[in-house]
Structures are given as structure tokens and as C-alpha cells.
Design an enzyme around this catalytic site. Sequence first.
Site, PDB file in Angstrom:
ATOM      1  N   TYR A  32      15.551  29.827   8.985  1.00 17.21           N
ATOM      2  CA  TYR A  32      14.381  30.563   9.446  1.00 17.21           C
ATOM      3  C   TYR A  32      14.317  30.585  10.972  1.00 17.21           C
ATOM      4  O   TYR A  32      14.609  29.603  11.636  1.00 17.21           O
ATOM      5  CB  TYR A  32      13.102  29.910   8.900  1.00 17.21           C
ATOM      6  CG  TYR A  32      12.970  30.036   7.403  1.00 17.21           C
ATOM      7  CD1 TYR A  32      12.868  31.291   6.805  1.00 17.21           C
ATOM      8  CD2 TYR A  32      12.955  28.905   6.590  1.00 17.21           C
ATOM      9  CE1 TYR A  32      12.751  31.416   5.420  1.00 17.21           C
ATOM     10  CE2 TYR A  32      12.832  29.026   5.211  1.00 17.21           C
ATOM     11  CZ  TYR A  32      12.729  30.281   4.632  1.00 17.21           C
ATOM     12  OH  TYR A  32      12.617  30.398   3.274  1.00 17.21           O
TER      13      TYR A  32
ATOM     14  N   LYS B 163       0.837  -1.206   0.000  1.00 18.23           N
ATOM     15  CA  LYS B 163       0.000   0.000   0.000  1.00 18.23           C
ATOM     16  C   LYS B 163       0.872   1.257   0.000  1.00 18.23           C
ATOM     17  O   LYS B 163       2.065   1.190   0.320  1.00 18.23           O
ATOM     18  CB  LYS B 163      -0.917  -0.027   1.233  1.00 18.23           C
ATOM     19  CG  LYS B 163      -0.170   0.016   2.560  1.00 18.23           C
ATOM     20  CD  LYS B 163      -1.079  -0.358   3.728  1.00 18.23           C
ATOM     21  CE  LYS B 163      -0.332  -0.247   5.043  1.00 18.23           C
ATOM     22  NZ  LYS B 163      -1.061  -0.899   6.142  1.00 18.23           N
TER      23      LYS B 163
END
Length: 375
Positions: free
Chosen positions: A270, A47
Site C-alpha cells: 500500500y 495480567k
Amino acid sequence: MARVVLVNDTFPVSPPRAWAEIDLGALQQNLTIARQTHGEALMAVVKAGAYGHGLEEIARALAAENIAFFGVANVGEARRIRSAGVETRIYLLGATWSEEREEIVARDWTPCISSIDEAVQFNRLAAACGKRLKVHLAVDTGMGRGGFVADRLPEKFAQLERLENLEIEGIGSHLPSADEDEEFTRRQFKQFHAIIQELGGAARFKWMHLSNSAGLLGYDPGLCNLSRPGLMLYGVSPLPGFQEKLATVMTLKSRVTLVRDLPAGHGISYGRQFVTTRPTRVATIGIGYGDGYPRHVSGKGADVWIRGRRLPILGRVTMDQMMVDVTAAEDVIEGDEVEIFGPNIPVAEIAAKADTVVWEIFTGITPRVLRCYRS
Ligand SMILES: *Cc1c(COP(=O)(O)O)cnc(C)c1O
């Protein structure tokens, strides 16, 4: 410099900044370990694009391995496996939409049944095709996500058995905490065995399955004759003590795009949460959270691997780039290959630092990251 070369008609090359090397030989090795531990019959869980490893490529690599089923999340994944030319039986791990069931019946995919309503519709569609559809009975022994609860199960099973165009060839359940709660998991195995006995015994079902990777590695299968490993096939053990047996399948790589010398007192990334305290040589690396590298490792002391050394990430991970302290590695130059995770930096370590699980790291690697296969 050994580059992964992509040729473009107008300009010569644009090497990717981030790519995943996927070792199909290691996948086969892990499959062998799964079989040695549990026995021949496996449902290989593929999956979510084979846990980010590439659905078509992994399905093709396993197609010749006598896999009993491929476990997929939905009809879209089942279609992709068939379009890739792979004929292995397909098992749908979760509930299906009513609109999908005609195709499921027509193409002989195997659903798990959680309700009488679903079963009745499958039965009607199978009758219309003049066939008996093989289905598995899902029972909920503690996962709380699907399946029949144990209450009044024999009565419901009798109802299901009266549906003439369904063949209940298997019974399955799922383990919510095989890697966290051994006592609960042992009780679940016992309950699953008791349910099988109650519904006619092991001879009634061709397939009986309960185990994911942790169940397969850590517990006696008892009556179960099929297991559903996912993570361990991709080289990661959910239980401690088994990791050494497994081979690394995915190595996530990037390159140094810049090397610069920054003075003391210079902020990095940042928020300027990291500020240099000494002159620091900083390498900029061409990977970020836009590639699926978890931004949550920022400030948690995660490392990368360059030229045989572990080197620490500085400041926040940005969308396309991140910075690494290479002061201790003077030989690092622009273009150097960087292992983000793989044989030297375990993906489990990155997952732990990001406060998540390896499953999420693997499935979070975005399409921008080129997958390269080695056999
Ligand atoms: C995803 C899944 C598995 C595989 O689990 P791993 O822990 O990756 O081995 C097995 N069974 C079911 C029902 C699943 O949803």
C-alpha cells in the site's frame, strides 16, 4: 514440510499462517533467575493473558512453583485462573469496581487498597461473611496511578487498622521509571522504606513490595521481601546488561505463502512507498497487523529470519500479509518457516522499530495467532 496441523472434519488440514511457540522450560528458567536475583518470594505478574502468552497455560505452568501470588489486572482474569484449576493466591493490581468486591471477599482474592471508601466496603463485606480479608495497602511514591499519597499516611493507616474485618498484610508501591531514571528510582526505594518505618516497621507487614522486573534486576531490594516481575519471566529484560541471562519464551512464526520475481521499478504494498530498484525476488509472508505484528515497523528496516538469514521487510505491513526481499536467499521456497521474532530476531528490536515497548508487542498479538506450548 513440518506443519502445525489442525484437523477439520470436512477437509484434511488448514495450517495456521501465524503461530506463537511458547517455551515453558524457558519460563521456568527465567523464574529461577528472578529468584536468584531477589529471593524466593515472587508475585508472578500474569495480567493481560500472561502478556499474550496465554493466561491459563502460564498459570498452570507456574502453579507448582510455589509462587506467592499471581498478579492480575481484573476479576475476569482471576476467575480464569481459578477455572483453570489453579489455587495460587491472587492479587488484583489495580482498583476494583464496587460490584466486584463481594466476589473478591467470598473467594479470598487480595485487593490493594487506595482509599478509605474501598476499605470500608471491603470491611463490611468481610464482616458479612464472618471473615478477615487480607488486603495490601497501596502507596503512591511516584507512579500517579493508584494508592494513597504519602501525605498524612500514618493517620489514614490508623483509620484502616481500625477496620476489624481487614488484615493489612502487605504494603506495595510501583516504579514508573526503573528502566529510565536510576536516581529517581533510588529515591523511591528510600521513600518506600521510610514509609514502612513510619507505619510500624518491617515487622508490621508480612509482604513489602515495590519492584517490577527492572526494579528486581537493577536495584537492592532493601526491606522488600516480595517482587512483582512480569516482563522478565517472559524472557525480556527491561534493563540492558541482563538480557543474556534470560531465555526466549515466545517465538512468533509464520510461513512463506508465495515467492515471486518482480522486475525493477515495481511498487510493493500500500502506498507504493517501496519501489524495487533492481530485479527482486519477493516472498509474501502470512502474517500482518491483524495478527498483532506492528504496522509501524513499515519502512524502518525491520527483518525476519528465514533459513538462517536475516531478510528485510519491503513496504508497508498489511493486515494479513507482508513482503520480504529474498533475493539474497535463493533457496527460500513457498511453505518455508519464518521467524518473525524470537531467538534470532529480538522482540525488543521490533518494538524499538515500531516506536513502542515490548509489553505492547506481546499483548498486541491477536487471538488469530495460535499459541503452541513446549515444556
Ligand atoms: C505490570 C506490573 C508489574 C510487572 O511489570 P514488568 O515491568 O512487566 O515486570 C509489576 N507491578 C505492577 C503494579 C504492574 O502493574
